[in-house]
Design a protein around this motif. Structure first.
Motif, short mmCIF file in Angstrom:
data_model
loop_
_atom_site.label_atom_id
_atom_site.label_comp_id
_atom_site.label_asym_id
_atom_site.label_seq_id
_atom_site.Cartn_x
_atom_site.Cartn_y
_atom_site.Cartn_z
N GLY A 62 0.81 -1.22 0.00
CA GLY A 62 0.00 0.00 0.00
C GLY A 62 0.83 1.26 0.00
O GLY A 62 0.36 2.33 0.32
N LEU A 63 2.14 1.16 -0.35
CA LEU A 63 3.01 2.31 -0.34
C LEU A 63 3.56 2.58 -1.74
O LEU A 63 3.96 1.65 -2.43
N GLN A 64 3.59 3.81 -2.12
CA GLN A 64 4.16 4.22 -3.39
C GLN A 64 5.34 5.15 -3.11
O GLN A 64 5.37 5.81 -2.07
N PRO A 65 6.31 5.20 -3.98
CA PRO A 65 7.44 6.12 -3.77
C PRO A 65 6.95 7.54 -3.56
O PRO A 65 6.10 8.03 -4.29
N ASN A 66 7.47 8.20 -2.52
CA ASN A 66 7.15 9.60 -2.21
C ASN A 66 5.69 9.81 -1.83
O ASN A 66 5.19 10.93 -1.86
N GLN A 67 4.99 8.75 -1.51
CA GLN A 67 3.60 8.88 -1.09
C GLN A 67 3.54 9.15 0.41
O GLN A 67 4.09 8.38 1.20
N TYR A 68 2.89 10.23 0.80
CA TYR A 68 2.77 10.56 2.21
C TYR A 68 1.37 10.26 2.72
O TYR A 68 0.40 10.26 1.96
N SER A 69 1.27 10.03 4.01
CA SER A 69 -0.02 9.72 4.63
C SER A 69 -0.90 10.98 4.64
O SER A 69 -0.43 12.07 4.95
N THR A 70 -2.16 10.79 4.32
CA THR A 70 -3.10 11.92 4.30
C THR A 70 -3.64 12.18 5.70
O THR A 70 -3.43 11.39 6.63
N PHE A 71 -4.37 13.29 5.82
CA PHE A 71 -4.99 13.61 7.11
C PHE A 71 -6.01 12.54 7.48
O PHE A 71 -6.18 12.21 8.65
N LYS A 72 -6.67 11.97 6.48
CA LYS A 72 -7.62 10.88 6.73
C LYS A 72 -6.89 9.67 7.30
O LYS A 72 -7.39 9.00 8.21
N ASP A 73 -5.70 9.37 6.77
CA ASP A 73 -4.90 8.27 7.32
C ASP A 73 -4.59 8.53 8.79
O ASP A 73 -4.61 7.61 9.62
N PHE A 87 2.40 8.88 14.97
CA PHE A 87 3.13 9.26 13.77
C PHE A 87 4.07 8.16 13.28
O PHE A 87 4.41 8.12 12.09
N HIS A 88 4.50 7.28 14.19
CA HIS A 88 5.37 6.18 13.78
C HIS A 88 4.65 5.23 12.81
O HIS A 88 5.31 4.48 12.08
N LEU A 89 3.32 5.28 12.80
CA LEU A 89 2.54 4.40 11.92
C LEU A 89 2.32 5.02 10.54
O LEU A 89 1.74 4.37 9.67
N LEU A 90 2.77 6.26 10.38
CA LEU A 90 2.48 6.99 9.15
C LEU A 90 3.76 7.44 8.45
O LEU A 90 4.85 7.36 9.02
N ARG A 91 3.59 7.92 7.23
CA ARG A 91 4.69 8.54 6.50
C ARG A 91 4.36 10.03 6.38
O ARG A 91 3.55 10.43 5.53
N VAL A 92 4.94 10.84 7.24
CA VAL A 92 4.63 12.27 7.27
C VAL A 92 5.91 13.08 7.48
O VAL A 92 6.86 12.61 8.09
N THR A 93 5.90 14.29 6.96
CA THR A 93 7.03 15.20 7.16
C THR A 93 6.87 15.91 8.49
O THR A 93 5.82 15.84 9.14
N GLU A 94 7.92 16.62 8.91
CA GLU A 94 7.87 17.37 10.17
C GLU A 94 6.81 18.47 10.12
O GLU A 94 6.16 18.77 11.13
N LEU A 95 6.61 19.08 8.95
CA LEU A 95 5.58 20.11 8.81
C LEU A 95 4.18 19.49 8.87
O LEU A 95 3.26 20.06 9.47
N MET A 96 4.02 18.31 8.27
CA MET A 96 2.72 17.64 8.28
C MET A 96 2.36 17.22 9.70
O MET A 96 1.19 17.26 10.10
#
Length: 208
Positions: free
Chosen positions: A21-32, A61-70
């Motif tokens: 369920g992961l794509q390159p450069n894909q970040y977790s959305t707010f819904k995630d 956040f450890h469960l997600l792919r998010v930037t520091e700003l996100m």
């Protein structure tokens, strides 16, 4: 042959990413983010509940792919009530379009909700804490709660045992004063056993 093997490896890696369920450069959305049920924060009774909330959010956040700003953006949406109003006021003090990192968010959050004066009050409560008429379990609960405000007194097993021992009731202190244990949990366990024996002895004596 080498080109064929390279293409096979690329396709295999792509298929694995799709299955995960992961794509390159894909970040977790707010819904995630909402799907992992992050706690909402409105108001607190104890100042370190603020810190507990931050720690819980960080674990999420450890469960997600998010930037520091996100992280800062997502977490801020969980602030409601008086704390939500504080965040709005904080943003108004920044320059237009300024981005807030997660570290900046945590620093501002702790600075406002865990002021030094309040920490000193809690530290004073810890220093005055004694068992008194409380059961050992009740005393332990208060000790563990207040010890979070005085890390320098509990940052080793030895210090924690000595701090806990200092507030014990007279009867338990007589038995446990020179007791030696490697860990705080071991000391408390032995103290609970001793308290139970004291209670049984008192009950038997009263029965006679």
């Amino acid at each position: 042959m080498e080109e064929t093997l390279r293409l096979i490896a690329q396709n295999t890696a792509r298929a694995y990413q799709q299955n995960q369920g992961l794509q390159p450069n894909q970040y977790s959305t707010f819904k995630d983010f909402l799907d992992i049920k992050p706690p909402i924060f409105k108001e607190v009774e104890e100042p370190l509940q603020d810190d507990e909330w931050l720690n819980t959010i960080e674990h999420k956040f450890h469960l997600l792919r998010v930037t520091e700003l996100m992280k800062a953006e997502y977490a801020s949406h969980q602030l409601q009530g008086p704390i939500g109003i504080w965040w709005t006021h904080y943003l108004s003090t920044l320059s237009t379009g300024a981005n807030v990192t997660w570290e900046q968010f945590k620093t501002a959050f702790r600075g406002h909700h865990i002021p030094p004066g309040l920490m000193r009050m809690k530290a004073a409560e810890f220093m005055k804490l004694t068992q008194g008429t409380k059961t050992l379990s009740e005393y332990m609960h208060e000790f563990n709660n207040l010890s979070r405000y005085v890390p320098k007194f509990v940052n080793t097993e030895e210090k924690k045992i000595e701090s806990f021992k200092r507030g014990l009731g007279t009867k338990l202190m007589k038995t446990m004063e020179n007791y030696r244990c490697a860990t705080y949990n071991e000391f408390v366990s032995d103290a609970l056993t001793q308290e139970n024996q004291n209670n049984l002895h008192a009950a038997a004596k009263g029965h006679k």
